[in-house]
Scaffold this active site. Structure first.
Site, short mmCIF file in Angstrom:
data_model
loop_
_atom_site.label_atom_id
_atom_site.label_comp_id
_atom_site.label_asym_id
_atom_site.label_seq_id
_atom_site.Cartn_x
_atom_site.Cartn_y
_atom_site.Cartn_z
N ARG A 123 0.75 -1.27 -0.09
CA ARG A 123 -0.02 0.10 0.07
C ARG A 123 0.92 1.19 0.04
O ARG A 123 1.51 1.51 1.12
CB ARG A 123 -0.88 0.12 1.24
CG ARG A 123 -1.99 -1.05 1.24
CD ARG A 123 -2.57 -1.22 2.52
NE ARG A 123 -1.72 -1.86 3.26
CZ ARG A 123 -2.06 -2.74 4.61
NH1 ARG A 123 -3.34 -2.49 4.96
NH2 ARG A 123 -1.29 -3.30 5.31
N ASP A 132 1.42 5.08 0.32
CA ASP A 132 0.79 6.21 1.09
C ASP A 132 0.09 7.35 -0.08
O ASP A 132 0.81 7.35 -0.85
CB ASP A 132 1.63 7.00 1.95
CG ASP A 132 2.32 6.08 3.13
OD1 ASP A 132 1.73 5.18 3.57
OD2 ASP A 132 3.41 6.32 3.20
N ARG A 145 10.29 6.33 4.69
CA ARG A 145 10.12 7.73 4.92
C ARG A 145 10.77 8.27 6.22
O ARG A 145 11.28 9.32 6.29
CB ARG A 145 8.49 8.35 4.68
CG ARG A 145 8.11 8.35 3.54
CD ARG A 145 6.59 8.36 3.28
NE ARG A 145 6.20 9.60 3.84
CZ ARG A 145 5.00 9.87 4.04
NH1 ARG A 145 3.92 9.15 3.71
NH2 ARG A 145 4.45 11.10 4.70
#
Lengths: 246, 246
Positions: B51, B53, B198
């Site tokens: 998935r 973001d 991240r």
């Protein structure tokens, strides 16, 4: 007052072109004038090397403006990049001679028109290219481009029907390169008429698609009739690369 | 029913991420499911390799879906690229083995995080990079990255506070390259936790800015405490490059 020369790049997608117009605030010239006025506290006129159309991009637009400031050229660049929107950037600010005029002193310009014929869609460059359905015949386009080069009356390639001034220009070179699905048409000349690069590109793409013979180009130039030339290629694929000065 | 494997690229800027959510229609998975349903006339579930973001991009996302169609894989690619928005592209469609599952069968992933520290502003790539004010100490970042690589419990780098499953992962390599003002951090691993790339990037950038010592990384991993790691670097700079299968 000092005369400052600027080199700019911008993504023209959301602008109504270079030239400020009454009642329209999203032009590149308008943004430059607004932020220089904020910086100096006075009204400022920014003179561009030319007028890019709505949606056309630039990697090396040149303009100049006269004003007084205590800031150094580097500080002006910093101020402008902080305040201009993220799709307009000052690459360089320098003090020019008092007589320097971005338009009158320009002796040449380079434009690049980019097409995409690769795998799928150009997702990350979609705002900067024209996507073609079929790979064009690049050799035929090069042949046609050879006829477009020279000193000619380019009235057939002028988007302004009411042009009263001379439509004679010199196009030094048109280079067509292909890489990774991108086809770049790079034009260099002394100056270009309104929409001229986009109409030449549309004409060359019609040659590339087999709808027009390279050998028909001399006749087309001769005719001085816009209606005989090709379509005006969309603004999104066009970028002003650089402006030459002596 | 046949099981189809897709490779996609997308500009995630205007999407709420990969995963479809009730009441939210601008997700990548939602767009794929919608257009496959339009194509086949039936409801379709698209299973992604992971998935991404909201705002994260992909150049090689993989997903699969089961359905019947008379179209060839090439025709499916053509249909989807015609109907999907211009910021989502199917690069490849192929028939996979019936047991193929884009997520369960993935054995590795490559992500790239891009920063810009060059001249001016990254006008044409502004939606795909994080612009840094100052050039970071890339050598210090590389040293810190060396400590991040390995098989570790990466709980300190997990954005999901309520993660109940194992947070142990293997990161094979983190390569940091610099070119033309762009700094690319390329991560390869067996899998990544929510926000992990991240948060690792934010931590490495803090090392690069001199706010954090490379030698502090082993301790940070050990602590298993998200609050001790760096900031979550913005989604815009992140791109899923590819997914590996045996």
């Amino acid at each position: 007052m000092k005369n400052y020369k600027f080199i700019l790049c911008y993504d023209g997608t959301r602008y109504k072109g270079w030239e400020h117009q009454p009642g329209i605030d999203n032009t590149i010239q308008g943004k430059m004038e607004y932020h220089l006025a904020q910086m100096t506290g006075g009204e400022i006129e920014v003179l561009g090397a030319g007028r890019t159309d709505a949606g056309v991009h630039a990697k090396g637009m040149v303009c100049n403006a006269r004003f007084d400031t205590a800031l150094t050229p580097e500080e002006i660049t910093g101020y402008m990049n902080e305040h201009l929107p993220e799709d307009i950037c000052v690459l360089e600010t320098r003090i020019a001679s008092d007589r320097f005029h971005a338009r009158y002193n320009a002796v040449g310009k380079t434009y690049c028109y980019t097409c995409y014929v690769g795998l799928g869609k150009p997702v990350f460059n979609r705002k900067y290219v024209l996507t073609l359905e079929k790979r064009p015949d690049v050799e035929a386009m090069r042949k046609a481009a050879g006829y477009l080069v020279g000193k000619h009356d380019y009235r057939s390639f002028c988007g302004n029907k009411h042009m009263t001034k001379s439509t004679v220009r010199i196009v030094d070179s048109i280079e067509i390169s292909e890489r990774n699905g991108y086809i770049n048409l790079t034009y260099h000349g002394t100056g270009f008429l309104q929409h001229m690069v986009r109409i030449m590109t549309g004409t060359l793409l019609e040659v590339g698609a087999g709808d027009r013979d390279p050998e028909s180009i001399p006749e087309l130039i001769e005719a001085c009739d816009r209606s005989l030339a090709g379509f005006t290629a969309p603004a999104r694929g066009l970028c002003l690369i650089s402006v030459d000065y002596d």
